[in-house]
Write a protein that holds these residues in place. Sequence first.
Motif, PDB file in Angstrom:
ATOM      1  N   PHE A  74       0.845  -1.202   0.000  1.00 44.14           N
ATOM      2  CA  PHE A  74       0.000   0.000   0.000  1.00 44.14           C
ATOM      3  C   PHE A  74       0.874   1.243   0.000  1.00 44.14           C
ATOM      4  N   ASN A  75       0.283   2.314  -0.516  1.00 46.89           N
ATOM      5  CA  ASN A  75       0.923   3.622  -0.564  1.00 46.89           C
ATOM      6  C   ASN A  75       0.077   4.584   0.250  1.00 46.89           C
ATOM      7  N   ASN A  76       0.651   5.092   1.318  1.00 44.83           N
ATOM      8  CA  ASN A  76      -0.022   6.097   2.130  1.00 44.83           C
ATOM      9  C   ASN A  76       0.637   7.443   1.863  1.00 44.83           C
ATOM     10  N   SER A  77      -0.133   8.377   1.291  1.00 45.09           N
ATOM     11  CA  SER A  77       0.410   9.682   0.930  1.00 45.09           C
ATOM     12  C   SER A  77      -0.296  10.780   1.709  1.00 45.09           C
ATOM     13  N   ARG A  78       0.485  11.781   2.060  1.00 41.44           N
ATOM     14  CA  ARG A  78      -0.061  12.924   2.802  1.00 41.44           C
ATOM     15  C   ARG A  78       0.351  14.217   2.106  1.00 41.44           C
ATOM     16  N   PHE A  79      -0.661  15.078   1.896  1.00 42.04           N
ATOM     17  CA  PHE A  79      -0.423  16.395   1.298  1.00 42.04           C
ATOM     18  C   PHE A  79      -1.051  17.428   2.213  1.00 42.04           C
ATOM     19  N   MET A  80      -0.214  18.239   2.821  1.00 42.36           N
ATOM     20  CA  MET A  80      -0.673  19.229   3.796  1.00 42.36           C
ATOM     21  C   MET A  80      -1.504  18.495   4.873  1.00 42.36           C
ATOM     22  N   ASP A  81      -2.823  18.767   4.927  1.00 45.82           N
ATOM     23  CA  ASP A  81      -3.665  18.147   5.954  1.00 45.82           C
ATOM     24  C   ASP A  81      -4.480  16.977   5.425  1.00 45.82           C
ATOM     25  N   ASP A  82      -4.316  16.648   4.131  1.00 48.03           N
ATOM     26  CA  ASP A  82      -5.071  15.554   3.536  1.00 48.03           C
ATOM     27  C   ASP A  82      -4.198  14.295   3.443  1.00 48.03           C
ATOM     28  N   ALA A  83      -4.877  13.163   3.431  1.00 52.16           N
ATOM     29  CA  ALA A  83      -4.157  11.890   3.314  1.00 52.16           C
ATOM     30  C   ALA A  83      -5.042  10.864   2.625  1.00 52.16           C
ATOM     31  N   TYR A  84      -4.401   9.900   1.991  1.00 60.28           N
ATOM     32  CA  TYR A  84      -5.131   8.799   1.379  1.00 60.28           C
ATOM     33  C   TYR A  84      -4.212   7.577   1.330  1.00 60.28           C
ATOM     34  N   THR A  85      -4.835   6.431   1.199  1.00 58.19           N
ATOM     35  CA  THR A  85      -4.090   5.173   1.082  1.00 58.19           C
ATOM     36  C   THR A  85      -4.606   4.413  -0.127  1.00 58.19           C
ATOM     37  N   GLN A  86      -3.685   3.952  -0.933  1.00 64.91           N
ATOM     38  CA  GLN A  86      -4.030   3.219  -2.142  1.00 64.91           C
ATOM     39  C   GLN A  86      -3.246   1.898  -2.186  1.00 64.91           C
ATOM     40  N   PRO A  87      -3.876   0.830  -2.636  1.00 63.87           N
ATOM     41  CA  PRO A  87      -3.120  -0.419  -2.824  1.00 63.87           C
ATOM     42  C   PRO A  87      -2.193  -0.296  -4.036  1.00 63.87           C
ATOM     43  N   VAL A  88      -1.063  -0.956  -3.979  1.00 62.28           N
ATOM     44  CA  VAL A  88      -0.119  -0.979  -5.103  1.00 62.28           C
ATOM     45  C   VAL A  88       0.262  -2.424  -5.381  1.00 62.28           C
TER      46      VAL A  88
END
Length: 684
Positions: free
Chosen positions: A462-476
């Motif tokens: 999985f890829n957990n990315s954070r931009f400023m105050d937002d975040a998301y997780t995507q399978p890879v």
Amino acid sequence: MRKFLFLFLAFTTLLRAQSDMSQGFEMLEKGNFQEAEAFFETYLKSDPKNKTARLCYARAVGLSGEPEQATTLFRALLEEYPKDFEIQINYNESFLWAKEYERAKPLYEKLVKENPDKFGALLGYANTLSNLKEYESALNWIEKALALKPENESAKISRKYMRLGYANEFVNNQKYEKGETILNTIFIDFPEDKDALLNLANLYLITKKTERASKMYQRYATSPKDSVTALNGISLAAHINEKDKEALTTSLRAKSMVQFFNDTILTQRTYDRYVQALIWNRKFITAKKQIDSLEKVYPNTNWVLALKATLGLYTGAPKNSIYSYNKILANDSTSFDGNLGKANALFAADHIMPAYEMANKTLSFYKNQKDAIGFIEKLNLMHTPSIEEHAAYTFDNGNNVAFYTNTTAELPFSSKFRTTISYLYRTTKNTVTEHKANSHVVLAGLIYKILPKTTLKTVIGFNNSRFMDDAYTQPVIDTRLMLQPFKLQNLTLGYQREVQNFNADLIEREIVQNHYGINYNLGTNINLGWYTQLIHTQQSDNNNRNLLFTSLYYTLFRKPALKIGVNYQYITFKEQLPTIYFSPEKYQAFELFADVRGQISQKTTYIASAATGFQQVEQDANTSIFRAEAAIQHQITKRLNARIYGKYSNIASATAAGFEFTEIGFKIKWLFLNKPIFSDQLFK
């Protein structure tokens, strides 16, 4: 008066008897043992109790090829003359003729104890110990024998061969300085001794002191015939010194000279080296023609089969090599070339466990053999669990900077199956907009060899990315089927699901990419190669991309490896979104490139490559492009290596044309165990 007359007649008769045997003595002296056997057999018919004749007859029988019968005859004499030294020493020696050295040893021990001042006993004991490879003790006893007869040629010759054997033992155990010292002592008794010179030359070849080896061969070349042997050796030294053209030139000289000598073995060795030199210089067609010619003259001989096998390995046909090595082993199951050669061919054919087995079999015949040990060590290093750390810093002319670190652990459970786990952390920032983002990518992988040269690799996470105050997780996911469908060809079919994380803005948009790709590489035996990559990408923003990259290259040199070629790249996007990311309807790039790889020292290697050309976006004017990469890798220990690198490119990327990108980083890899975890299986 009568007593004196009787003694005179007896003495005269004895002299006549000895004189009658003089012809037999001469036969023994000259080594005509079968003739001597017949002579003394006839003599004993008229004088069956003659001790001297019986002794000579037994000796002739043993030396003409029947040592067991000789032992029986000497034993019968000992029963009649139990304290006779001449009979005792001949009896002991008969076990040496039969190569029963273990039985001879206690007999000689007793004999030298009872006769410490008898030269023959000391010499026989020393030779017995030498045959048992107890060289240090053998040399001690030969010195005692020479103390009694300092100029005895037979003892000096025995000492020479003991020193050759002792030196060889040190060489096999990689104690080269001690071996060299012992070999040099031979010159005290025998200046410029041929055997010592050849053994020294071989030692220098093993230790890659090729100039010294060549000097030994030059000293050896004191006659036209010996010059051929020397040239064959000098050719090999040139090859080890990575001067293959010189090796071929030298072997051609030897080949032109050997025709003047009626020496079958020397001719075979010379043609053997000549074909090897052709193969080293990649003159495969000429080498094959020469091998075919030799095979007609010397059918099913091991040295010609070995040449066929070597050609197969150099031309990417290891199955042919395995077939040739099997024929060698059918002729001689203990053949070094057959056993270790087959191990190398099995490795080239990707049969790893059978390769281990053949290498270990080689060591069962040739204890501590350096090449076999090195081969096993190479396989072990390839299958030992490891941890690799990769860290890098990047920046570009779009004011983006990034740092990432990737830690990967790999655990091979067998030669066919291994697992991986990795963690990547990447942080990126735009120094103008102050946009920041970071990504955490955790992956676990399985790599399984379905068949030799057919491997399936699957990595999920999985890829957990954070931009400023937002975040998301995507399978890879990344799955690939890697195979070699035909000789000198590699094909990879792959699917990859990833999240675009090049810079902070792209991370914010959560663009998921699904790549479907084919990689194909075609090699040849004429130094040409062709690599092609096709990728179709479907993106979560409903955009699609098609990419074609193809490269035609030519290998100019092997050491250092210098490759030049041309690259062509074509990219097209379904939709053009220039304000978001670089997505032209048509993009083309054409490059000329060069790539060089070599050694700075035995433990330090380098890589450098550069490419330049032009690129065209849509119908815009061409712009020049340039990219370069350089790296240095150092082997700190056998289980630890480090690499630093840097690269620069101004070729268009995911952001824009006119883009400039620089990356500097390092990698360090540690094999955290001493051996593969499945090493216990290797010796079952």
